[in-house]
Design an enzyme around this catalytic site. Sequence first.
Site, PDB file in Angstrom:
ATOM      1  N   ILE A 141       3.216 -16.434  -1.078  1.00 34.70           N
ATOM      2  CA  ILE A 141       4.096 -17.015  -0.057  1.00 34.70           C
ATOM      3  C   ILE A 141       4.265 -18.520  -0.305  1.00 34.70           C
ATOM      4  CG2 ILE A 141       4.468 -17.295   2.425  1.00 34.70           C
ATOM      5  CD1 ILE A 141       2.548 -14.830   2.781  1.00 34.70           C
ATOM      6  N   THR A 197      -6.478 -17.133  -6.751  1.00 36.67           N
ATOM      7  CA  THR A 197      -5.584 -15.962  -6.760  1.00 36.67           C
ATOM      8  C   THR A 197      -4.148 -16.351  -7.116  1.00 36.67           C
ATOM      9  OG1 THR A 197      -5.141 -16.182  -4.384  1.00 36.67           O
ATOM     10  CG2 THR A 197      -6.897 -14.666  -4.996  1.00 36.67           C
ATOM     11  N   GLY A 198      -3.872 -17.624  -7.276  1.00 36.97           N
ATOM     12  CA  GLY A 198      -2.504 -18.091  -7.536  1.00 36.97           C
ATOM     13  C   GLY A 198      -2.188 -18.234  -9.016  1.00 36.97           C
ATOM     14  N   TYR A 221     -11.366 -11.156   8.347  1.00 40.53           N
ATOM     15  CA  TYR A 221     -10.213 -11.953   7.919  1.00 40.53           C
ATOM     16  C   TYR A 221      -9.473 -12.503   9.136  1.00 40.53           C
ATOM     17  CZ  TYR A 221      -5.326 -12.722   6.683  1.00 40.53           C
ATOM     18  OH  TYR A 221      -4.070 -13.249   6.583  1.00 40.53           O
ATOM     19  N   LYS A 269      -9.106 -16.466  10.634  1.00 39.19           N
ATOM     20  CA  LYS A 269      -7.821 -17.135  10.895  1.00 39.19           C
ATOM     21  C   LYS A 269      -7.720 -17.565  12.362  1.00 39.19           C
ATOM     22  CE  LYS A 269      -5.609 -17.138   6.996  1.00 39.19           C
ATOM     23  NZ  LYS A 269      -4.497 -17.898   6.439  1.00 39.19           N
ATOM     24  N   HIS A 308      -1.624  -4.823  -1.307  1.00 39.17           N
ATOM     25  CA  HIS A 308      -0.552  -4.663  -0.325  1.00 39.17           C
ATOM     26  C   HIS A 308       0.317  -3.441  -0.629  1.00 39.17           C
ATOM     27  CE1 HIS A 308      -1.269  -9.099   0.442  1.00 39.17           C
ATOM     28  NE2 HIS A 308      -1.492  -8.511   1.593  1.00 39.17           N
ATOM     29  N   ARG A 319       4.037  -0.861  10.550  1.00 39.39           N
ATOM     30  CA  ARG A 319       3.979  -2.304  10.319  1.00 39.39           C
ATOM     31  C   ARG A 319       5.383  -2.902  10.395  1.00 39.39           C
ATOM     32  NH1 ARG A 319      -0.489  -1.376  11.194  1.00 39.39           N
ATOM     33  NH2 ARG A 319      -2.382  -1.790  10.007  1.00 39.39           N
ATOM     34  N   ARG A 350      -8.355   3.292   6.274  1.00 33.32           N
ATOM     35  CA  ARG A 350      -8.969   2.093   5.692  1.00 33.32           C
ATOM     36  C   ARG A 350      -9.618   1.308   6.840  1.00 33.32           C
ATOM     37  NH1 ARG A 350      -5.034  -2.239   2.776  1.00 33.32           N
ATOM     38  NH2 ARG A 350      -4.558  -2.702   4.964  1.00 33.32           N
TER      39      ARG A 350
HETATM   40  P1  NAD Z   1      -2.157 -15.674  -2.151  1.00 29.55           P
HETATM   41  O1  NAD Z   1      -3.557 -15.243  -2.431  1.00 29.55           O
HETATM   42  O2  NAD Z   1      -1.092 -15.233  -3.071  1.00 29.55           O
HETATM   43  O3  NAD Z   1      -2.077 -17.252  -1.989  1.00 29.55           O
HETATM   44  C1  NAD Z   1      -3.146 -18.045  -1.569  1.00 29.55           C
HETATM   45  C2  NAD Z   1      -3.208 -19.243  -2.499  1.00 29.55           C
HETATM   46  O4  NAD Z   1      -4.242 -20.131  -2.058  1.00 29.55           O
HETATM   47  C3  NAD Z   1      -3.553 -18.845  -3.936  1.00 29.55           C
HETATM   48  O5  NAD Z   1      -2.701 -19.513  -4.831  1.00 29.55           O
HETATM   49  C4  NAD Z   1      -5.004 -19.299  -4.107  1.00 29.55           C
HETATM   50  O6  NAD Z   1      -5.293 -19.638  -5.449  1.00 29.55           O
HETATM   51  C5  NAD Z   1      -5.061 -20.484  -3.156  1.00 29.55           C
HETATM   52  N1  NAD Z   1      -6.398 -20.767  -2.593  1.00 29.55           N
HETATM   53  C6  NAD Z   1      -7.225 -19.919  -1.925  1.00 29.55           C
HETATM   54  N2  NAD Z   1      -8.337 -20.564  -1.533  1.00 29.55           N
HETATM   55  C7  NAD Z   1      -8.209 -21.854  -1.953  1.00 29.55           C
HETATM   56  C8  NAD Z   1      -9.010 -23.017  -1.832  1.00 29.55           C
HETATM   57  N3  NAD Z   1     -10.201 -22.985  -1.223  1.00 29.55           N
HETATM   58  N4  NAD Z   1      -8.559 -24.171  -2.376  1.00 29.55           N
HETATM   59  C9  NAD Z   1      -7.359 -24.226  -3.022  1.00 29.55           C
HETATM   60  N5  NAD Z   1      -6.548 -23.166  -3.161  1.00 29.55           N
HETATM   61  C10 NAD Z   1      -6.976 -21.988  -2.627  1.00 29.55           C
HETATM   62  O7  NAD Z   1      -1.855 -15.167  -0.650  1.00 29.55           O
HETATM   63  P2  NAD Z   1      -0.458 -14.985   0.082  1.00 29.55           P
HETATM   64  O8  NAD Z   1      -0.175 -13.530   0.193  1.00 29.55           O
HETATM   65  O9  NAD Z   1       0.541 -15.898  -0.492  1.00 29.55           O
HETATM   66  O10 NAD Z   1      -0.856 -15.494   1.541  1.00 29.55           O
HETATM   67  C11 NAD Z   1      -0.778 -16.872   1.858  1.00 29.55           C
HETATM   68  C12 NAD Z   1      -1.300 -17.095   3.254  1.00 29.55           C
HETATM   69  O11 NAD Z   1      -0.571 -16.278   4.166  1.00 29.55           O
HETATM   70  C13 NAD Z   1      -2.762 -16.723   3.427  1.00 29.55           C
HETATM   71  O12 NAD Z   1      -3.385 -17.765   4.161  1.00 29.55           O
HETATM   72  C14 NAD Z   1      -2.742 -15.450   4.225  1.00 29.55           C
HETATM   73  O13 NAD Z   1      -3.832 -15.382   5.099  1.00 29.55           O
HETATM   74  C15 NAD Z   1      -1.447 -15.562   5.013  1.00 29.55           C
HETATM   75  N6  NAD Z   1      -0.839 -14.268   5.329  1.00 29.55           N
HETATM   76  C16 NAD Z   1      -0.359 -13.452   4.338  1.00 29.55           C
HETATM   77  C17 NAD Z   1       0.231 -12.230   4.675  1.00 29.55           C
HETATM   78  C18 NAD Z   1       0.814 -11.314   3.608  1.00 29.55           C
HETATM   79  O14 NAD Z   1       1.361 -10.249   3.972  1.00 29.55           O
HETATM   80  N7  NAD Z   1       0.756 -11.659   2.323  1.00 29.55           N
HETATM   81  C19 NAD Z   1       0.305 -11.812   6.008  1.00 29.55           C
HETATM   82  C20 NAD Z   1      -0.215 -12.671   6.995  1.00 29.55           C
HETATM   83  C21 NAD Z   1      -0.767 -13.896   6.642  1.00 29.55           C
HETATM   84  N1  UDP Z   2      -1.683   1.010   2.729  1.00 28.84           N
HETATM   85  C1  UDP Z   2      -1.790   2.289   2.227  1.00 28.84           C
HETATM   86  N2  UDP Z   2      -2.094   2.432   0.912  1.00 28.84           N
HETATM   87  C2  UDP Z   2      -2.297   1.377   0.067  1.00 28.84           C
HETATM   88  C3  UDP Z   2      -2.172   0.064   0.615  1.00 28.84           C
HETATM   89  C4  UDP Z   2      -1.860  -0.073   1.948  1.00 28.84           C
HETATM   90  O1  UDP Z   2      -1.624   3.277   2.949  1.00 28.84           O
HETATM   91  O2  UDP Z   2      -2.609   1.576  -1.104  1.00 28.84           O
HETATM   92  C5  UDP Z   2      -1.347   0.857   4.152  1.00 28.84           C
HETATM   93  C6  UDP Z   2      -2.399   0.108   4.980  1.00 28.84           C
HETATM   94  O3  UDP Z   2      -3.423   0.982   5.411  1.00 28.84           O
HETATM   95  C7  UDP Z   2      -1.548  -0.404   6.134  1.00 28.84           C
HETATM   96  C8  UDP Z   2      -0.186  -0.699   5.463  1.00 28.84           C
HETATM   97  O4  UDP Z   2      -0.186   0.057   4.241  1.00 28.84           O
HETATM   98  O5  UDP Z   2      -1.370   0.607   7.087  1.00 28.84           O
HETATM   99  C9  UDP Z   2       0.024  -2.178   5.119  1.00 28.84           C
HETATM  100  O6  UDP Z   2      -1.133  -2.622   4.421  1.00 28.84           O
HETATM  101  P1  UDP Z   2      -1.159  -4.004   3.656  1.00 28.84           P
HETATM  102  O7  UDP Z   2      -2.503  -4.130   3.003  1.00 28.84           O
HETATM  103  O8  UDP Z   2       0.053  -4.122   2.796  1.00 28.84           O
HETATM  104  O9  UDP Z   2      -0.996  -5.090   4.810  1.00 28.84           O
HETATM  105  P2  UDP Z   2      -1.836  -5.337   6.168  1.00 28.84           P
HETATM  106  O10 UDP Z   2      -1.121  -4.547   7.237  1.00 28.84           O
HETATM  107  O11 UDP Z   2      -3.251  -4.921   5.947  1.00 28.84           O
HETATM  108  O12 UDP Z   2      -1.690  -6.819   6.376  1.00 28.84           O
END
Ligand code: NAD
Ligand code: UDP
Length: 334
Positions: free
Chosen positions: A12, A35-36, A141, A145, A189, A221, A282
């Site tokens: 993101i 993870t980036g 998690y 947050k 995901h 979702r 899960r």
């Molecule tokens: P991501 O893992 O792709 O990105 C996180 C980035 O932060 C990575 O580049 C990682 O290297 C960096 N990072 C982690 N810990 C660090 C640290 N201590 N110092 C410096 N860099 C660090 O994750 P994402 O999917 O892009 O998610 C970004 C944010 O959005 C997260 O905070 C996550 O909790 C939140 N979020 C994501 C989703 C989703 O569906 N992906 C949903 C809700 C909230």
């Molecule tokens: N999910 C699933 N199989 C997978 C990965 C995810 O059935 O291999 C389901 C998970 O249980 C949830 C939905 O997909 O109901 C979205 O999960 P995801 O991890 O993408 O996001 P979350 O809702 O946990 O933020």
Amino acid sequence: MAILVLGGAGYIGSHTVDRLVENGYDVAVVDNLVTGHKAAINPKARFYEGDVRDKKFMNDVFDKEDIEGVIHFAAFSVVPESMEKPLKYFDNNTGGMISLLEVMNAHNVKKIVFSSTAATYGEPKQIPIKETDPQVPTNPYGESKLAMEKIMHWSDVAYGIKFVALRYFNVAGAKPDGSIGEDHHPETHLVPIILQVASGERDQLTIFGDDYDTPDGTNVRDYVHVLDLADAHILALKYLQAGNDSDAFNLGSSTGFSNKQMLDAARDVTGKPIPAKMGPRRAGDPSTLIAASDKARKVLGWKPQFDDVHEIIKTAWNWKETHPKGYDDQKGNQ
Ligand code: NAD
Ligand code: UDP
């Protein structure tokens, strides 16, 4: 002045950095690449490799850059991992927020936009979920947050650091030109996993549970496109720049899709059979998460462009087809 994006090499974060640059902002990125991907960062942004918890490193970045505001994505976000390793999550996520706010306060930087999550609500009492609903996370998690939101609140009270907490629902998709996208190792995901099956990289999808209290028994979702999310961050920055008070906003489409419906949509978009089987639940998964997102629309002026999961999946599939190995940088580190 610059906007500092923490976690700007992540999924993101990289899309938000890209949108900020496209909108003429001066951008600096901090990321430890845990993870980036370095290749995901728009080359017009200045990159500092390091850890948000490393106060010396962060102080140096704040000394070098003239920072107006911070956007904070840097965190771990895998629900099942957090169930097994809660301390890892409290250390990186919650610990990182404490270090960051100390450094921001010391440098008189008073604006932060924060990646929060629907996971802070836990198992909701009513759907759609409103910002004022109880926050009772069902996993570490979400708890990490929620603690970050509370720490920001008290730092506002004490130091006047204004925040916007953006509570994302399920984020998916990629920049439509296919130049950046989602690349996690391991991938957890739903959408990218389904597309790994579609591309032949994975044999089949396991749907985690079909005995939930939902129309087809699988979890429901609310999916939002990553570019719409990126734009919400720019609006949140503007909201803080205008001198508004700290607040929290849900970011979702206000429409729910079950895991089975997502699978069917992906079959339509890709034209592939995508084999799937049912598996056990899960740990830590709430049954249904759908956002009430009218507050972000009304107060921030947010207008999501992608309102159809097929369109969202199409952009993710375009990224997958053009980058079958993601950034191809051996597990996120470059
Ligand atoms: P991501 O893992 O792709 O990105 C996180 C980035 O932060 C990575 O580049 C990682 O290297 C960096 N990072 C982690 N810990 C660090 C640290 N201590 N110092 C410096 N860099 C660090 O994750 P994402 O999917 O892009 O998610 C970004 C944010 O959005 C997260 O905070 C996550 O909790 C939140 N979020 C994501 C989703 C989703 O569906 N992906 C949903 C809700 C909230
Ligand atoms: N999910 C699933 N199989 C997978 C990965 C995810 O059935 O291999 C389901 C998970 O249980 C949830 C939905 O997909 O109901 C979205 O999960 P995801 O991890 O993408 O996001 P979350 O809702 O946990 O933020």
